[in-house]
Design an enzyme around this catalytic site. Structure first.
Site, mmCIF file in Angstrom:
data_model
loop_
_atom_site.group_PDB
_atom_site.id
_atom_site.type_symbol
_atom_site.label_atom_id
_atom_site.label_comp_id
_atom_site.label_asym_id
_atom_site.label_seq_id
_atom_site.Cartn_x
_atom_site.Cartn_y
_atom_site.Cartn_z
ATOM 1 N N CYS A 103 0.885 -1.159 0.000
ATOM 2 C CA CYS A 103 0.000 0.000 0.000
ATOM 3 C C CYS A 103 0.920 1.205 0.000
ATOM 4 O O CYS A 103 1.585 1.482 0.993
ATOM 5 C CB CYS A 103 -0.905 0.034 1.226
ATOM 6 N N CYS A 106 -0.454 4.116 2.588
ATOM 7 C CA CYS A 106 -0.435 3.933 4.042
ATOM 8 C C CYS A 106 -0.127 2.470 4.347
ATOM 9 O O CYS A 106 0.997 2.029 4.171
ATOM 10 C CB CYS A 106 -1.731 4.408 4.676
ATOM 11 N N SER A 107 -1.103 1.720 4.785
ATOM 12 C CA SER A 107 -0.803 0.338 5.186
ATOM 13 C C SER A 107 -2.010 -0.560 4.970
ATOM 14 O O SER A 107 -2.241 -1.475 5.750
ATOM 15 C CB SER A 107 -0.384 0.315 6.656
ATOM 16 N N CYS A 108 -2.812 -0.311 3.908
ATOM 17 C CA CYS A 108 -3.986 -1.138 3.645
ATOM 18 C C CYS A 108 -3.540 -2.596 3.491
ATOM 19 O O CYS A 108 -2.557 -2.891 2.811
ATOM 20 C CB CYS A 108 -4.697 -0.663 2.383
HETATM 21 FE FE FE Z 1 -3.305 2.041 2.880
#
Ligand code: FE
Length: 203
Positions: A103, A106-108
Site C-alpha cells: 500500500c 499507508c498500510s492497507c
Molecule cells: Fe493504505
C-alpha cells in the site's frame, strides 16, 4: 541498598492507556467493544486464515476458480470476512508471473486473511521502493526471481485488498490440506516470500 521496582510501561503504552481511559469516560467506546476488538486481532484474524484459503485452492480446482473469480465470496465460504477484507482480489502466481502487494499510501492490508500488517509493510522504505525496484527489494527478503518471470506490484487501497496465491511447492503431492496450510507463510501471501518446502512436513 537496592530494591527493584516494576518498570513503568513504555511511553506509547501509557499514552494509549490515557486515550482509552478518556474515551471510556466520555462514553465514546465501551469496554466490551475494546475487548471484542482485541479478541478479533489476537484470535480471529491472522495469516493462518489466509493459509487455509491457499491450501484449499491448491487441493480443490473448483474452489480455486471461484477464488480467482470472486475473492471476497470464496474467502467468506471459509468463514473469513469483515473489516478490511470487504473487497478481496486474489492474485495467482504462475511460472511466468510473481505478484507482490503493497500500500503505497499507508498500510492497507487484508485483515481477515492476514491479520495486522508487519512493521516493514508499513515502512516508507518498503512502500516506495517495492514499486520502483521490486526485484531488488525482493532479493533483500531473500527471494530471487528469475529474469524470465514478470514481477507485478499491486497497490492496495481503501477499496481493494490483495492476497497472493503462491504456487504449490514441488514435492507436496501427498500432503493433506492441513499439512499444506502449514507450508504457507504470511510473506508468501504478500509476495515477499515463498511457501516453505515440504521436506520434513507431516503428511
Ligand atoms: Fe493504505
Amino acid at each position: 541498598m537496592s530494591h527493584s521496582h516494576t518498570k513503568p510501561p513504555s511511553d506509547p503504552a501509557l499514552r494509549i492507556k490515557a486515550i482509552e481511559t478518556l474515551m471510556l469516560e466520555k462514553g465514546l467506546i465501551s469496554l466490551e467493544a475494546v475487548d471484542e476488538f482485541i479478541d478479533i486481532c489476537e484470535n480471529r484474524i491472522g495469516p493462518r486464515n489466509g493459509a487455509k484459503v491457499v491450501a484449499r485452492a491448491w487441493t480443490d480446482a473448483e474452489y480455486r476458480k471461484r477464488l480467482l473469480a470472486d475473492g471476497t465470496a470464496a474467502i467468506a465460504e471459509l468463514g473469513f470476512q469483515g473489516g478490511q477484507g470487504e473487497h478481496m482480489v486474489v492474485l495467482e502466481n504462475t511460472p511466468l508471473v510473481h505478484n507482490v502487494t503493497v500500500c503505497t499510501l499507508c498500510s492497507c492490508y487484508p485483515w481477515p486473511t492476514l491479520g495486522l500488517p508487519p512493521v516493514w509493510y508499513k515502512s516508507s522504505a518498503y512502500r516506495s521502493r517495492v514499486v520502483i525496484e521490486p526485484r531488488k527489494v525482493l532479493s533483500e527478503f531473500g527471494l530471487s526471481i528469475e529474469d524470465e518471470v514478470e514481477v507485478r506490484v499491486w497497490d492496495s487501497n481503501a477499496e481493494m485488498r490483495y492476497l497472493v496465491l503462491p504456487m504449490r511447492p514441488a514435492g507436496s503431492d501427498g500432503l493433506s490440506e492441513d499439512a499444506l496450510a502449514g507450508l504457507v507463510t504470511r510473506d508468501s501471501m504478500i509476495g515477499t516470500g515463498l511457501p516453505k518446502s515440504p521436506q520434513g512436513a507431516e503428511p
